[in-house]
Scaffold this motif. Structure first.
Motif, PDB file in Angstrom:
ATOM      1  N   LYS A 165      -9.985  -6.929   1.061  1.00  0.00           N
ATOM      2  CA  LYS A 165     -10.000  -6.656   2.491  1.00  0.00           C
ATOM      3  C   LYS A 165      -9.443  -5.272   2.799  1.00  0.00           C
ATOM      4  CE  LYS A 165      -8.242  -8.434   6.903  1.00  0.00           C
ATOM      5  NZ  LYS A 165      -7.446  -9.525   7.561  1.00  0.00           N
ATOM      6  N   VAL A 166      -8.275  -4.958   2.247  1.00  0.00           N
ATOM      7  CA  VAL A 166      -7.631  -3.695   2.585  1.00  0.00           C
ATOM      8  C   VAL A 166      -8.370  -2.516   1.964  1.00  0.00           C
ATOM      9  CG1 VAL A 166      -5.984  -3.656   0.647  1.00  0.00           C
ATOM     10  CG2 VAL A 166      -5.395  -2.550   2.800  1.00  0.00           C
TER      11      VAL A 166
ATOM     12  N   THR B  72       0.860  -1.181   0.000  1.00  0.00           N
ATOM     13  CA  THR B  72       0.000   0.000   0.000  1.00  0.00           C
ATOM     14  C   THR B  72       0.893   1.228   0.000  1.00  0.00           C
ATOM     15  OG1 THR B  72      -1.716  -1.162   1.241  1.00  0.00           O
ATOM     16  CG2 THR B  72      -1.820   1.242   1.225  1.00  0.00           C
TER      17      THR B  72
ATOM     18  N   SER C 192     -11.622  -2.415   1.387  1.00  0.00           N
ATOM     19  CA  SER C 192     -12.836  -2.222   2.166  1.00  0.00           C
ATOM     20  C   SER C 192     -12.545  -1.430   3.439  1.00  0.00           C
ATOM     21  CB  SER C 192     -13.437  -3.586   2.523  1.00  0.00           C
ATOM     22  OG  SER C 192     -14.580  -3.433   3.335  1.00  0.00           O
ATOM     23  N   GLN C 193     -11.454  -1.774   4.111  1.00  0.00           N
ATOM     24  CA  GLN C 193     -11.065  -1.038   5.311  1.00  0.00           C
ATOM     25  C   GLN C 193     -10.739   0.410   4.985  1.00  0.00           C
ATOM     26  OE1 GLN C 193      -7.762  -3.402   6.660  1.00  0.00           O
ATOM     27  NE2 GLN C 193      -9.066  -4.882   7.748  1.00  0.00           N
ATOM     28  N   HIS C 194     -10.052   0.614   3.882  1.00  0.00           N
ATOM     29  CA  HIS C 194      -9.666   1.972   3.478  1.00  0.00           C
ATOM     30  C   HIS C 194     -10.900   2.801   3.135  1.00  0.00           C
ATOM     31  CE1 HIS C 194      -6.868   4.982   1.899  1.00  0.00           C
ATOM     32  NE2 HIS C 194      -7.721   5.160   0.912  1.00  0.00           N
ATOM     33  N   GLU C 195     -11.878   2.164   2.484  1.00  0.00           N
ATOM     34  CA  GLU C 195     -13.084   2.886   2.102  1.00  0.00           C
ATOM     35  C   GLU C 195     -13.891   3.296   3.339  1.00  0.00           C
ATOM     36  OE1 GLU C 195     -16.646   2.502  -1.212  1.00  0.00           O
ATOM     37  OE2 GLU C 195     -15.508   0.732  -0.596  1.00  0.00           O
ATOM     38  N   ARG C 196     -13.945   2.405   4.344  1.00  0.00           N
ATOM     39  CA  ARG C 196     -14.665   2.753   5.564  1.00  0.00           C
ATOM     40  C   ARG C 196     -13.988   3.901   6.309  1.00  0.00           C
ATOM     41  NH1 ARG C 196     -15.023  -2.946   6.144  1.00  0.00           N
ATOM     42  NH2 ARG C 196     -13.299  -2.922   7.651  1.00  0.00           N
ATOM     43  N   THR C 197     -12.656   3.952   6.208  1.00  0.00           N
ATOM     44  CA  THR C 197     -11.898   4.974   6.931  1.00  0.00           C
ATOM     45  C   THR C 197     -11.931   6.319   6.223  1.00  0.00           C
ATOM     46  OG1 THR C 197     -10.413   3.279   7.779  1.00  0.00           O
ATOM     47  CG2 THR C 197      -9.639   5.550   7.891  1.00  0.00           C
TER      48      THR C 197
ATOM     49  N   TYR D 110     -14.853  -2.127  -5.211  1.00  0.00           N
ATOM     50  CA  TYR D 110     -14.344  -1.220  -4.199  1.00  0.00           C
ATOM     51  C   TYR D 110     -13.740   0.058  -4.781  1.00  0.00           C
ATOM     52  CZ  TYR D 110     -14.794  -5.077  -0.935  1.00  0.00           C
ATOM     53  OH  TYR D 110     -15.285  -6.089  -0.158  1.00  0.00           O
TER      54      TYR D 110
END
Length: 511
Positions: free
Chosen positions: A394-395, A366, A397-402, A432
């Motif tokens: 996975k990463v 990343t 999705s986490q980045h989008e939520r953040t 994503y």
């Protein structure tokens, strides 16, 4: 292109002229492994000259003819490699002093080597690390203490090795080693000159007939995950490929493998028994006892856990031999029941820190560049693509939520992505992406394969790239990540770059 090629020829002719000078050959043949000080270099024989001369070995007519001859007789490959090694002023016996860790596999061998090298460097050992391919500069393939060798050292050692080979080519039918062979010889030369405590050597392709397999006495061998790749060279079944990979086993030298499917595991077991090599299978990473927190890895993705386990076993075995040289190598407990499981010992704090601090650019990486986040990987087989998709989903999705949005550039190094199977594999990623470009790296000279492209999205440009073939380019408005995707025309690959390369933050991105 013609101008660039003419410059290569010009530099080559200049070098040839120097070789014809009286006493020049002695300047090469008198070099010994006693000093690492920079030697006087000839006028114009600089780093870029070395790179241009190296690149001529990629398409050398003699090299191509040599490859064609050897394809039907693979054992000739190692014979030829020994000949080139001797012409370069080295002998196979000298490689025994490098205390080598030799690693092969279809996927994960580079990451395993990176973990292993970092662990042993963390103990204070001076490490050499030979890997392929490189991402930005060829110097990345040959590392000392985790860092690519500098331009000065590369230039110095390059001309030492190239000069010895060049001055003997007329007595050997004009032959020069091909690109990878030359770099392998150069790596051995560098590691000997720089007096490393150990060398981690990644196999190029296969194992049995790979040019790195001239190594006679590694301290330990490893086999990462096996799969289908390079079928025209290694065979069209995973069992045939396993036979090739098991070719790095050496009599009495301990070897470790990650868990493999039953077929290839049986082949590895038979190869180990035939060669006289004790073989163990690594435990899952969760099986290593820990005092408090679980082991953390510097490389993302669940697939890295097996690579980390293999690295722990390789480094532990190497340290045992280094610190307990009189200890005999145990044999697997019961060969009739298959390959013995390796013990899940408690990693030392140094080992745990080594795993956590490992970096391996371009592999599930990343990278932030100003307001844009890029997710980079080099997957090029079905299995590695699936692992990459799992990691990215996975990463991202986490980045989008953040952050509320994702801007990503995922890179692959082969043309697999353009196939129907490859496109289908990538579909989970696309859900994503906001303002995202998926690009494909097709064939290009190895020396010109940096991790950057000419692509443009939301007025964000990257550095130039010779050829890029986008297979999907999706654009969605800012803050509209839930809206349907809209296919847009692919960006032009000839667009001028407006930002510095990805490893150099732009002025706008600096605080």
């Amino acid at each position: 292109m013609m101008v660039r090629f003419s410059r290569v020829l010009e530099r080559g002719s200049v070098f040839a002229a120097f070789l014809r000078q009286k006493d020049w050959s002695s300047k090469f043949t008198t070099v010994k492994y006693s000093s690492t000080k920079a030697e006087p270099r000839l006028h114009r024989m600089e780093y870029q000259d070395a790179v241009c001369t190296l690149n001529t070995l990629q398409t050398n007519a003699c090299a191509l003819e040599q490859v064609r001859r050897e394809r039907g007789h693979p054992q000739l490959q190692l014979q030829a490699m020994r000949g080139f090694l001797e012409r370069a002023g080295l002998v196979v016996e000298e490689l025994d002093h490098l205390n080598i860790i030799h690693v092969t596999g279809t996927k994960g061998k580079g990451s395993t080597c990176a973990f292993t090298e970092h662990i042993l460097r963390s103990y204070g050992f001076r490490t050499g690390f030979y890997s392929s391919p490189h991402l930005v500069e060829v110097r990345e393939r040959i590392r000392i203490n985790g860092k690519p060798i500098g331009k000065e050292l590369f230039t110095k050692y390059f001309w030492q090795v190239y000069g010895r080979l060049y001055e003997t080519k007329d007595t050997h039918g004009g032959s020069m080693p091909a690109y990878f062979r030359f770099l392998t010889i150069l790596a051995f030369h560098v590691f000997l000159q720089e007096k490393v405590d150990l060398a981690v050597i990644e196999v190029g392709i296969g194992g049995a007939y790979d040019c790195t397999n001239i190594i006679r006495r590694p301290w330990v061998c490893g086999i990462a995950s096996l799969g289908i790749d390079h079928t025209s060279i290694l065979g069209d079944t995973i069992e045939k490929i396993a036979w090739q990979k098991g070719g790095i086993f050496k009599p009495g030298v301990p070897a470790f493998t990650v868990k493999q499917p039953d077929g290839p595991m049986m082949v590895l077991k038979e190869r180990a028994k035939e060669i006289g090599c004790p073989l163990w299978v690594c435990p899952e990473l969760e099986e290593y006892p820990a005092d408090s927190e679980p082991l953390r890895l510097g490389l993302a993705g669940h697939h890295q856990r097996s690579n980390a386990s293999l690295a722990l076993q390789l480094s532990h075995s190497w340290l045992q031999r280094r610190c307990l040289p009189d200890q005999s190598i145990p044999s697997p407990a019961d060969e009739s029941k298959g390959v013995s499981p390796a013990a899940g010992f408690q990693p030392s704090p140094i080992m745990a820190k080594g795993l956590e601090d490992t970096e391996w650019p371009g592999r599930t990486q990343t990278l932030k560049h100003g307001p844009v986040t890029y997710f980079l990987d080099g997957a090029h087989t079905t299995r590695s693509m699936l692992a990459c998709v799992s990691w990215f989903s996975k990463v991202a999705s986490q980045h989008e939520r953040t952050t509320g949005s994702v801007s990503a550039l995922v890179l692959w190094s082969e043309c697999y992505c353009s196939t129907p199977q490859g496109s289908e594999t990538l579909q989970p990623c696309l859900s994503y992406w906001c303002h995202a470009i998926l690009t494909l790296l097709c064939s290009a000279p190895t020396s010109q394969r940096p991790l950057h492209h000419v692509t443009q999205t939301n007025k964000t440009s990257m550095s130039p790239w010779k050829t890029c073939s986008p297979v999907a380019w999706t654009t969605r408005g800012a803050g509209a990540c839930s809206t349907a995707r809209k296919r847009s025309p692919a960006p032009s690959c000839s667009s001028p770059a407006t930002l510095s390369p990805w490893w150099q933050p732009s002025a706008a991105a600096k605080p």
